[in-house]
Design a protein around this motif. Structure first.
Motif, PDB file in Angstrom:
ATOM      1  N   GLY A  85      27.246   1.754  37.045  1.00  0.00           N
ATOM      2  CA  GLY A  85      27.555   2.954  36.277  1.00  0.00           C
ATOM      3  C   GLY A  85      28.107   4.041  37.172  1.00  0.00           C
ATOM      4  N   ALA A  86      29.208   3.741  37.860  1.00  0.00           N
ATOM      5  CA  ALA A  86      29.752   4.669  38.858  1.00  0.00           C
ATOM      6  C   ALA A  86      30.231   5.976  38.245  1.00  0.00           C
ATOM      7  CB  ALA A  86      30.911   4.008  39.600  1.00  0.00           C
ATOM      8  N   ALA A  87      30.614   5.950  36.957  1.00  0.00           N
ATOM      9  CA  ALA A  87      31.165   7.143  36.288  1.00  0.00           C
ATOM     10  C   ALA A  87      32.315   7.691  37.126  1.00  0.00           C
ATOM     11  CB  ALA A  87      30.080   8.166  36.025  1.00  0.00           C
ATOM     12  N   THR A  88      32.259   8.950  37.538  1.00  0.00           N
ATOM     13  CA  THR A  88      33.369   9.543  38.284  1.00  0.00           C
ATOM     14  C   THR A  88      33.158   9.498  39.794  1.00  0.00           C
ATOM     15  OG1 THR A  88      32.347  11.716  37.985  1.00  0.00           O
ATOM     16  CG2 THR A  88      34.050  11.076  36.398  1.00  0.00           C
ATOM     17  N   GLY A  89      32.097   8.837  40.249  1.00  0.00           N
ATOM     18  CA  GLY A  89      31.949   8.573  41.679  1.00  0.00           C
ATOM     19  C   GLY A  89      31.038   9.490  42.461  1.00  0.00           C
ATOM     20  N   HIS A  90      30.375  10.452  41.804  1.00  0.00           N
ATOM     21  CA  HIS A  90      29.582  11.426  42.564  1.00  0.00           C
ATOM     22  C   HIS A  90      28.404  10.778  43.286  1.00  0.00           C
ATOM     23  CE1 HIS A  90      26.627  14.900  42.889  1.00  0.00           C
ATOM     24  NE2 HIS A  90      27.615  15.196  43.700  1.00  0.00           N
ATOM     25  N   LEU A 148      21.056   0.847  42.264  1.00  0.00           N
ATOM     26  CA  LEU A 148      20.829   2.064  41.482  1.00  0.00           C
ATOM     27  C   LEU A 148      21.555   1.944  40.157  1.00  0.00           C
ATOM     28  CD1 LEU A 148      19.828   4.969  41.100  1.00  0.00           C
ATOM     29  CD2 LEU A 148      21.876   5.743  42.306  1.00  0.00           C
ATOM     30  N   LEU A 149      20.812   2.106  39.064  1.00  0.00           N
ATOM     31  CA  LEU A 149      21.403   2.175  37.729  1.00  0.00           C
ATOM     32  C   LEU A 149      21.571   3.643  37.380  1.00  0.00           C
ATOM     33  CD1 LEU A 149      20.332  -0.751  37.890  1.00  0.00           C
ATOM     34  CD2 LEU A 149      19.781  -0.593  35.475  1.00  0.00           C
ATOM     35  N   LEU A 170      15.092  -1.240  43.439  1.00  0.00           N
ATOM     36  CA  LEU A 170      15.980  -0.940  42.311  1.00  0.00           C
ATOM     37  C   LEU A 170      15.437   0.279  41.583  1.00  0.00           C
ATOM     38  CD1 LEU A 170      17.652  -3.269  39.752  1.00  0.00           C
ATOM     39  CD2 LEU A 170      16.242  -1.378  38.928  1.00  0.00           C
ATOM     40  N   ALA A 171      16.290   1.284  41.403  1.00  0.00           N
ATOM     41  CA  ALA A 171      15.912   2.492  40.665  1.00  0.00           C
ATOM     42  C   ALA A 171      16.660   2.521  39.347  1.00  0.00           C
ATOM     43  CB  ALA A 171      16.223   3.750  41.474  1.00  0.00           C
ATOM     44  N   ALA A 172      15.937   2.827  38.270  1.00  0.00           N
ATOM     45  CA  ALA A 172      16.547   2.847  36.940  1.00  0.00           C
ATOM     46  C   ALA A 172      15.773   3.787  36.037  1.00  0.00           C
ATOM     47  CB  ALA A 172      16.564   1.440  36.346  1.00  0.00           C
ATOM     48  N   ILE A 173      16.445   4.222  34.974  1.00  0.00           N
ATOM     49  CA  ILE A 173      15.794   4.998  33.911  1.00  0.00           C
ATOM     50  C   ILE A 173      15.651   4.050  32.728  1.00  0.00           C
ATOM     51  CG2 ILE A 173      16.004   6.967  32.348  1.00  0.00           C
ATOM     52  CD1 ILE A 173      17.751   8.282  34.582  1.00  0.00           C
TER      53      ILE A 173
END
Length: 217
Positions: A85-90, A148-149, A170-173
């Protein structure tokens, strides 16, 4: 807008009170400029304590949630990290300063292109962005030291956990509105995983992950 003052206020009033106290993380939040990864239409809201819309179905995580997940993952310089879930890369940009290598998966082609452009503009050289669904991870590159999710899922697929090294995290919500929890899952043995609940929050869904089946009577 005074960007540096707004950034300082974000860190001191939103992020630090959320138990983000690692000085290296706080320093990176000053160095990696969040506004450079926010679409132009929402740039004035880059430091606001809320998720920002990216597409009709995707949102950028709130600053304090990004920072807390990043801190808790405790990435080390020798590690290879998978972001889903890279989205815009932040977050990939933040991870790049801690990890040896980052592979960021993004299912939305437009967002993947934005992430690539933003990371290139920021001079980030150790992140690879791939335009693909992340629910199955990336078996060709396993094992990973950390995954990381960057968004929420109903549950974490076992296939992702199996791509961790022993000792990997692994970190996730995880969960469904209104109850979601950020969790850290550590692979402590070949078939042994330990889960720690970190904090409650709510975040937009990552695409491509199966939803929990509805109850039927």
């Amino acid at each position: 807008m005074n960007l540096e003052q707004a950034r300082f206020n974000m860190i001191e009033q939103q992020i630090r009170p959320w138990d983000v106290l690692d000085t290296t993380v706080l320093e990176l939040l000053s160095v990696v400029h969040r506004e450079d990864f926010v679409p132009e239409a929402h740039r004035a809201q880059a430091f606001v304590d809320t998720e920002l819309p990216l597409t009709a179905s995707r949102r950028m995580l709130a600053p304090k949630v990004e920072a807390r997940l990043f801190q808790e993952l405790k990435v080390q310089r020798h590690e290879k990290v998978l972001e889903i879930g890279a989205a815009t890369g932040h977050i990939a940009a933040l991870l790049s300063h801690k990890a040896q290598r980052v592979i960021a998966l993004e299912a939305d082609a437009g967002l993947a292109a934005q992430a690539q452009a933003n990371l290139k503009r920021a001079g980030v050289m150790n992140v690879t962005v791939l335009n693909q669904d992340g629910a199955a991870g990336l078996a060709a590159e396993e094992p990973f030291d950390a995954i990381l999710l960057s968004g929420s899922v109903a549950s974490v697929p076992q296939v992702l956990l199996n791509q961790l090294k022993v000792g990997g995290r692994l970190a996730a919500i995880v969960g469904s509105e209104p109850v979601m929890r950020a969790v850290m899952i550590t692979r402590v043995g070949a078939n042994d995983f330990r889960t720690v609940e970190m904090f409650d929050t709510v975040a937009g869904r990552l695409p491509g992950f199966a939803e929990a089946p509805a109850f039927s009577f």
